[in-house]
Design a protein around this motif. Structure first.
Motif: not given
Length: 241
Positions: A69-75, A156-162, A144-150, A132-139
């Motif tokens: 999952r980490i590898i896919l998140i890096i992609i 929205v960046l508050i969500i993974p910051s919690y 970031l994708s929504l902020y930068l590309n949409h 847990q950390e993998t879930d947070t990294l995905l969030l």
């Protein structure tokens, strides 16, 4: 670090390179490989630092899935950055929904690694933290994708910051470090938050619907953390009686 851990890192990196070759093909450049390799090294170093802290005897099958999952998140991270910088990447990965497919795959594997851990009775504290950390990294990547590309609001960046705010506050308020009870609701909310952020990436959605769905994700994750903080605070009060 044992030789087996070095072997796991090498295998994971080979898997990452293979997936990059398949997805990027002629668009793959040395600069893309370089910064993603750096990202991989940083994340892998953190993973095995935590692994050694908990002195886990072996890297479980569930942890292998989490590492994938980490590898896919890096992609996803690479797709997000390149799509922000170059329009052709946005059309290649967002318009054709490859970003969505990879994100959904990560979410499905999140359920699967938990199932494997329970089925094989391999649940460990390291595995829990790793997940847990993998879930947070995905969030974080989804937000970031929504902020930068949409062009979704920076809120929205508050969500993974919690989670990291929670950990930071735990340095000053020791009662926040107490163990929370097992909660399926907490897991469901985390999965729902990720699902809602993924849904926001559907190309047919207008901006108003993307904003509404992202706000809903923000509200449910806020509810979850607020609920946990209240529970811990009440436990602190009872402990002082």
């Amino acid at each position: 670090m044992s030789k087996s851990l070095y072997k796991i890192i090498f295998q994971a990196y080979c898997c990452l390179l293979f997936l990059f070759l398949i997805l990027y093909q002629e668009y793959l450049t040395y600069s893309i490989l370089l910064y993603n390799t750096l990202f991989f090294i940083i994340i892998s170093s953190i993973i095995f630092y935590i692994f050694n802290i908990f002195k886990t005897n072996k890297f479980s099958y569930a942890s292998y899935i989490t590492y994938f999952r980490i590898i896919l998140i890096i992609i996803l991270f690479s797709i997000m950055i390149n799509s922000y910088l170059f329009k052709e990447f946005f059309h290649l990965f967002y318009k054709d929904d490859l970003f969505l497919i990879i994100a959904f795959t990560i979410l499905i594997l999140d359920w699967f690694d938990g199932f494997i851990a329970r089925y094989l009775k391999e649940s460990t504290r390291f595995g829990e933290i790793f997940d847990q950390e993998t879930d947070t990294l995905l969030l974080l990547i989804l937000a970031l994708s929504l902020y930068l590309n949409h062009k979704v609001t920076i809120v929205v960046l508050i969500i993974p910051s919690y989670r990291y705010v929670f950990v930071f506050l735990g340095l000053y308020f020791k009662w926040l470090n107490n163990t929370l009870p097992e909660s399926y609701l907490r897991k469901i909310i985390c999965a729902m938050t990720a699902l809602l952020l993924i849904i926001c990436h559907f190309q047919f959605l207008s901006m108003i619907y993307i904003q509404i769905i992202s706000i809903l994700a923000f509200l449910i994750i806020t509810f979850s953390f607020t609920k946990d903080i209240i529970w811990l605070y009440r436990g602190k009060k009872y402990a002082n009686l």
